[in-house]
Every structure is written in C-alpha cells, then in structure tokens.
Scaffold this active site. Sequence first.
Site, PDB file in Angstrom:
ATOM      1  N   SER A  72     -15.262  -8.592   1.678  1.00  0.00           N
ATOM      2  CA  SER A  72     -15.433  -9.657   0.690  1.00  0.00           C
ATOM      3  C   SER A  72     -15.553 -11.042   1.314  1.00  0.00           C
ATOM      4  O   SER A  72     -16.383 -11.859   0.888  1.00  0.00           O
ATOM      5  CB  SER A  72     -14.276  -9.622  -0.305  1.00  0.00           C
ATOM      6  OG  SER A  72     -13.026  -9.822   0.344  1.00  0.00           O
TER       7      SER A  72
ATOM      8  N   LYS B 292     -13.001  -1.696   9.687  1.00  0.00           N
ATOM      9  CA  LYS B 292     -12.955  -2.712   8.637  1.00  0.00           C
ATOM     10  C   LYS B 292     -12.085  -3.858   9.108  1.00  0.00           C
ATOM     11  O   LYS B 292     -10.962  -3.617   9.543  1.00  0.00           O
ATOM     12  CB  LYS B 292     -12.379  -2.110   7.356  1.00  0.00           C
ATOM     13  CG  LYS B 292     -12.271  -3.099   6.199  1.00  0.00           C
ATOM     14  CD  LYS B 292     -11.614  -2.451   4.987  1.00  0.00           C
ATOM     15  CE  LYS B 292     -11.502  -3.461   3.852  1.00  0.00           C
ATOM     16  NZ  LYS B 292     -10.799  -2.886   2.671  1.00  0.00           N
TER      17      LYS B 292
ATOM     18  N   CYS C 248       0.805  -1.224   0.000  1.00  0.00           N
ATOM     19  CA  CYS C 248       0.000   0.000   0.000  1.00  0.00           C
ATOM     20  C   CYS C 248       0.839   1.277   0.000  1.00  0.00           C
ATOM     21  O   CYS C 248       0.348   2.333   0.401  1.00  0.00           O
ATOM     22  CB  CYS C 248      -0.930  -0.007   1.213  1.00  0.00           C
ATOM     23  SG  CYS C 248      -2.012  -1.455   1.270  1.00  0.00           S
TER      24      CYS C 248
ATOM     25  N   GLU D  99      -6.424   5.330  16.949  1.00  0.00           N
ATOM     26  CA  GLU D  99      -6.382   5.613  15.515  1.00  0.00           C
ATOM     27  C   GLU D  99      -7.522   6.544  15.099  1.00  0.00           C
ATOM     28  O   GLU D  99      -7.333   7.474  14.304  1.00  0.00           O
ATOM     29  CB  GLU D  99      -6.460   4.303  14.727  1.00  0.00           C
ATOM     30  CG  GLU D  99      -5.219   3.437  14.797  1.00  0.00           C
ATOM     31  CD  GLU D  99      -4.119   3.916  13.853  1.00  0.00           C
ATOM     32  OE1 GLU D  99      -4.255   5.003  13.248  1.00  0.00           O
ATOM     33  OE2 GLU D  99      -3.112   3.199  13.719  1.00  0.00           O
TER      34      GLU D  99
ATOM     35  N   LYS E 256      -8.477  -0.261  10.398  1.00  0.00           N
ATOM     36  CA  LYS E 256      -8.451  -1.309   9.378  1.00  0.00           C
ATOM     37  C   LYS E 256      -7.507  -2.403   9.861  1.00  0.00           C
ATOM     38  O   LYS E 256      -6.313  -2.172  10.058  1.00  0.00           O
ATOM     39  CB  LYS E 256      -7.981  -0.751   8.037  1.00  0.00           C
ATOM     40  CG  LYS E 256      -7.963  -1.798   6.930  1.00  0.00           C
ATOM     41  CD  LYS E 256      -7.526  -1.187   5.609  1.00  0.00           C
ATOM     42  CE  LYS E 256      -7.488  -2.236   4.507  1.00  0.00           C
ATOM     43  NZ  LYS E 256      -7.071  -1.662   3.208  1.00  0.00           N
TER      44      LYS E 256
ATOM     45  N   ARG F  96       0.711  -7.472   5.400  1.00  0.00           N
ATOM     46  CA  ARG F  96       0.446  -6.063   5.716  1.00  0.00           C
ATOM     47  C   ARG F  96       0.361  -5.819   7.224  1.00  0.00           C
ATOM     48  O   ARG F  96      -0.166  -4.796   7.661  1.00  0.00           O
ATOM     49  CB  ARG F  96      -0.836  -5.619   5.016  1.00  0.00           C
ATOM     50  CG  ARG F  96      -0.723  -5.708   3.494  1.00  0.00           C
ATOM     51  CD  ARG F  96      -1.902  -5.060   2.792  1.00  0.00           C
ATOM     52  NE  ARG F  96      -1.688  -5.086   1.362  1.00  0.00           N
ATOM     53  CZ  ARG F  96      -2.502  -5.641   0.467  1.00  0.00           C
ATOM     54  NH1 ARG F  96      -3.617  -6.230   0.884  1.00  0.00           N
ATOM     55  NH2 ARG F  96      -2.230  -5.618  -0.816  1.00  0.00           N
TER      56      ARG F  96
END
Length: 325
Positions: A274, A248, A130, A233, A195, A217
Amino acid sequence: MPFPVQRPRRLRLSENIRRIVRETSLSVNDLVYPVFVTHGKRVARPVEAMPGICNYSIDQLLGVLQEVVGLKIPAIMPFGIPAAKDEVGSEAYADDGIIQQAVRAVKKEYPELMVITDLCLCEYTSHGHCGIVEDGCVLNDPTLELLARTAVSHAEAGADMVAPSDMMDGRVGAIRAALDAGGYENIPVMAYSAKYASAYYGPFREAAGSTPRFGDRKAYQMDPANAAEALREVRLDIEEGADIVMVKPALAYMDVIRRVKDACDYPVAAYNVSGEYSMVKAAAANGWVDERRIVLETLTGIKRAGADIIITYHAIDAAKWIKGL
C-alpha cells in the site's frame, strides 16, 4: 579515435528492435489484485490514503470484478473488514465471516477467477495483532490453531489458495496439516515467507483498520536490515509444505526477491504494498511523475528481480496499459 566495434545503441534505435531484445516481459498473467470487502449493501467507501481504492460491500465488489475478469487478471486477494472484533479474531474463521461470504459470492459469479485468501488475524482482533495476546505478548503456538481453522474455513467457502501472512513459526506446517485432514490437499499455500516489519504498510492499516492497539509487530515480522534470514524463513516454509513463497514489501526488497529466487526453484511472489502504491499516486497527483510509466517501470523491476507473481493495487491500470488500452 576510431569508432568502437561494439555499439550497444544499435539495439536501442527503434521500438521493434527494443522489443525483440527485451529481457524481461511484464504480463497481465503476473498480476494479483488485492481488494477490501466489508459488510453491508451498496458500500464503496474510499480509502483516503489509497486513491482509487475502496472498501466494498460484496454487491459492489462483484461489479468491480467484472472489469478484473474482462482484463483477464488471473487472481484477486480479498481482505475482510469484520462486523465486530474480539480478542481471538472470531470472524476470521466464522462460517458467516465477511471473507467466507465474499469467496462464495465471487466463485458463484466468476468461477474462473482465482481467489487467494489472506489468513492473518490482525483485521479481526480487537488489539490489532496477528495472533492471541497474553500479557502483552503474541503467543506463537496457540495462534497456529486459529490460523489453521481460518484456512479450512476459507477452503470450505471455495478459496482456491490460502496465504498465511502472520509470520508465526510453524504456521505453514499447521495449515498444511489442517487442510489435508479436512480433505483439501489440493489447496496450495502461498506463504508470506519474508514479511518485513515495514513502514510501507501504513495505508493498508487505514483501509483494514488493523493498526496494533499497543506496541508493534517487530517481535514477529522480520527486521528490514536482514536478508540471509529471509532465506532461512523461505527454506523452513518450503520444508513445511509451502507451494509458493513471498517477499513483502517489494520495492525496498528487490535484493531479497533476487536472493530468494536464486536460492529456490519455487514460484516467488512479491507484494507491491500500500505505501508503495500511495507514494506513486501522491506524486502523480502532483504532476511530479508520469503514473503510467513509473508503474510499469516499477512492476517490471519487481519482475526482473525474480518475482513470478506480483500482488499490486495497480493491477487494473497496469493490465490496461500492458494491453495498450
């Protein structure tokens, strides 16, 4: 034994009485529909891991969005499949990038439809991470410049809102400053504030071709075990100028959604990702669950947990079911 004075079942005995005492109401207004867009013409390439979801070329996407607009789903979130990838994700911020082209086409055809653009670089980088990579590490501060350029390019194309999902430190502030300097001070920022480094993203990575070529990640997305960190955050993103904050994934993180909602008075989004979608689809295809009931129950649960906005691949079906279609 005498009958109890309090009988909670009295308020469950008919559909109408259940309706009038219902605490949480799911609405089409809560929904955002994520879509995948790619270069070419007449492309509607099914995503194997996500039944019912395709990678669409812009001309085909516009046809799909006719139904979205007809159902009065207020917003979409497009993810781009680039023509080529490189080390710095150039197409993410190119004037003729796939998202920039798609935003212009969508806003021309459906000006009333809100377009919220994701700013992550992972779909566009050859390494699948990313941000800028050097010696196997994702560099935080140099990545901010690319994210800011991407945000401005999306705003120039006509995006109504931008959504940074990279989890780089300081990215909301950098994006806000760049938008303001470019004359886009009225473009809101929906920050992926909490996230998590989640296994639920697998089907998306197939759809977007964004699986990292090395490592994972976990050095920038959050540890699934942490909840208090999510509040830090969120606070930092709000201080940097976020207008909406997000959690998320959604399903395994409803406690985090609740804690975030209780801790701040900002709109809270949740991404029904997803993997969550694909699990329901697989179970429904095998006859193990009632798809309509389980989708509406799940989305209601996310709303009840505190989400004001739900980003979900179920949006079209959910909108129909909510409307009784």
